[in-house]
Motif scaffolding. Structure first.
Motif, mmCIF file in Angstrom:
data_model
loop_
_atom_site.group_PDB
_atom_site.id
_atom_site.type_symbol
_atom_site.label_atom_id
_atom_site.label_comp_id
_atom_site.label_asym_id
_atom_site.label_seq_id
_atom_site.Cartn_x
_atom_site.Cartn_y
_atom_site.Cartn_z
ATOM 1 N N GLU A 181 -88.081 -22.651 10.836
ATOM 2 C CA GLU A 181 -87.458 -21.331 10.681
ATOM 3 C C GLU A 181 -87.803 -20.688 9.347
ATOM 4 O O GLU A 181 -87.781 -19.476 9.215
ATOM 5 C CB GLU A 181 -85.937 -21.433 10.830
ATOM 6 C CG GLU A 181 -85.498 -21.574 12.265
ATOM 7 C CD GLU A 181 -83.984 -21.654 12.426
ATOM 8 O OE1 GLU A 181 -83.269 -21.884 11.421
ATOM 9 O OE2 GLU A 181 -83.521 -21.504 13.563
ATOM 10 N N ASN A 182 -88.140 -21.511 8.338
ATOM 11 C CA ASN A 182 -88.540 -20.980 7.042
ATOM 12 C C ASN A 182 -90.026 -20.645 6.989
ATOM 13 O O ASN A 182 -90.570 -20.405 5.924
ATOM 14 C CB ASN A 182 -88.164 -21.950 5.926
ATOM 15 C CG ASN A 182 -86.672 -21.936 5.656
ATOM 16 O OD1 ASN A 182 -86.011 -20.923 5.824
ATOM 17 N ND2 ASN A 182 -86.133 -23.070 5.259
ATOM 18 N N GLY A 183 -90.700 -20.661 8.156
ATOM 19 C CA GLY A 183 -92.058 -20.145 8.236
ATOM 20 C C GLY A 183 -93.181 -21.144 8.386
ATOM 21 O O GLY A 183 -94.332 -20.741 8.588
ATOM 22 N N GLU A 184 -92.891 -22.427 8.290
ATOM 23 C CA GLU A 184 -93.976 -23.404 8.395
ATOM 24 C C GLU A 184 -94.432 -23.522 9.838
ATOM 25 O O GLU A 184 -93.626 -23.628 10.752
ATOM 26 C CB GLU A 184 -93.521 -24.763 7.870
ATOM 27 C CG GLU A 184 -94.649 -25.682 7.586
ATOM 28 C CD GLU A 184 -95.695 -25.061 6.683
ATOM 29 O OE1 GLU A 184 -96.837 -24.911 7.165
ATOM 30 O OE2 GLU A 184 -95.395 -24.724 5.533
ATOM 31 N N ARG A 185 -95.761 -23.503 10.076
ATOM 32 C CA ARG A 185 -96.285 -23.508 11.440
ATOM 33 C C ARG A 185 -97.320 -24.593 11.724
ATOM 34 O O ARG A 185 -97.740 -24.765 12.853
ATOM 35 C CB ARG A 185 -96.922 -22.148 11.776
ATOM 36 C CG ARG A 185 -95.952 -20.984 11.738
ATOM 37 C CD ARG A 185 -94.979 -21.071 12.911
ATOM 38 N NE ARG A 185 -94.080 -19.950 12.959
ATOM 39 C CZ ARG A 185 -92.820 -19.956 12.502
ATOM 40 N NH1 ARG A 185 -92.335 -21.037 11.950
ATOM 41 N NH2 ARG A 185 -92.072 -18.895 12.590
ATOM 42 N N THR A 186 -97.712 -25.332 10.691
ATOM 43 C CA THR A 186 -98.737 -26.355 10.921
ATOM 44 C C THR A 186 -98.148 -27.754 10.775
ATOM 45 O O THR A 186 -97.151 -27.953 10.074
ATOM 46 C CB THR A 186 -99.903 -26.212 9.923
ATOM 47 O OG1 THR A 186 -99.414 -26.485 8.600
ATOM 48 C CG2 THR A 186 -100.520 -24.819 9.984
ATOM 49 N N ARG A 187 -98.783 -28.702 11.429
ATOM 50 C CA ARG A 187 -98.327 -30.096 11.350
ATOM 51 C C ARG A 187 -98.379 -30.594 9.905
ATOM 52 O O ARG A 187 -97.445 -31.225 9.423
ATOM 53 C CB ARG A 187 -99.197 -30.959 12.250
ATOM 54 C CG ARG A 187 -98.743 -32.391 12.330
ATOM 55 C CD ARG A 187 -99.610 -33.188 13.245
ATOM 56 N NE ARG A 187 -99.447 -32.701 14.614
ATOM 57 C CZ ARG A 187 -100.013 -33.234 15.668
ATOM 58 N NH1 ARG A 187 -100.799 -34.282 15.524
ATOM 59 N NH2 ARG A 187 -99.823 -32.741 16.864
ATOM 60 N N SER A 188 -99.483 -30.322 9.222
ATOM 61 C CA SER A 188 -99.612 -30.779 7.831
ATOM 62 C C SER A 188 -98.611 -30.065 6.921
ATOM 63 O O SER A 188 -98.076 -30.669 5.988
ATOM 64 C CB SER A 188 -101.042 -30.570 7.319
ATOM 65 O OG SER A 188 -101.390 -29.199 7.372
ATOM 66 N N GLY A 189 -98.326 -28.805 7.217
ATOM 67 C CA GLY A 189 -97.339 -28.064 6.431
ATOM 68 C C GLY A 189 -95.935 -28.610 6.620
ATOM 69 O O GLY A 189 -95.168 -28.720 5.658
ATOM 70 N N VAL A 190 -95.596 -28.958 7.851
ATOM 71 C CA VAL A 190 -94.280 -29.558 8.126
ATOM 72 C C VAL A 190 -94.172 -30.897 7.393
ATOM 73 O O VAL A 190 -93.152 -31.187 6.756
ATOM 74 C CB VAL A 190 -94.039 -29.724 9.645
ATOM 75 C CG1 VAL A 190 -92.817 -30.582 9.907
ATOM 76 C CG2 VAL A 190 -93.882 -28.363 10.308
ATOM 77 N N ALA A 191 -95.216 -31.717 7.452
ATOM 78 C CA ALA A 191 -95.206 -33.010 6.764
ATOM 79 C C ALA A 191 -95.034 -32.815 5.261
ATOM 80 O O ALA A 191 -94.288 -33.564 4.606
ATOM 81 C CB ALA A 191 -96.491 -33.777 7.056
#
Length: 105
Positions: free
Chosen positions: A36-46
């Motif tokens: 919800e804070n804008g992260e959209r990639t797997r590496s970004g979430v990690a």
């Protein structure tokens, strides 16, 4: 038992949630907040998960340690006559420990 998670779970499934249900719910909340804070990639979430230090979970605050493991508050339980209850340290009384006799062979 006062949490929204507990009320929602019991009203939906007609039973109390256990440890795994609580952990799954908290993991979902963490991911939801990051997305919800804008992260959209797997590496970004990690990456965002690795920087998460505290998080309000279903049973209280969760902490992420230096090894990136989630730690949650623990409860000390008391078992007395087959009844499990939360240990209340304000009622603690000093009593001898029941230990096997050292003279037994």
């Amino acid at each position: 038992k006062d949490s929204r998670f507990y009320r929602d779970f019991t009203s939906t499934f007609h039973e109390e949630p256990g440890m795994f249900e609580s952990q799954g719910y908290d993991a979902g909340l963490m991911l939801r907040e990051i997305i919800e804070n804008g992260e959209r990639t797997r590496s970004g979430v990690a990456e965002k998960l690795s920087h998460l230090k505290t998080f309000k979970g279903s049973l209280g605050s969760l902490y992420v340690n230096n090894s990136r493991e989630v730690e949650r508050p623990t409860l000390v339980l008391n078992v007395d006559k087959n009844i499990i209850s939360v240990f209340d340290s304000s009622l603690q009384q000093s009593r001898p420990r029941n230990t096997p006799s050292s003279s037994k062979k």
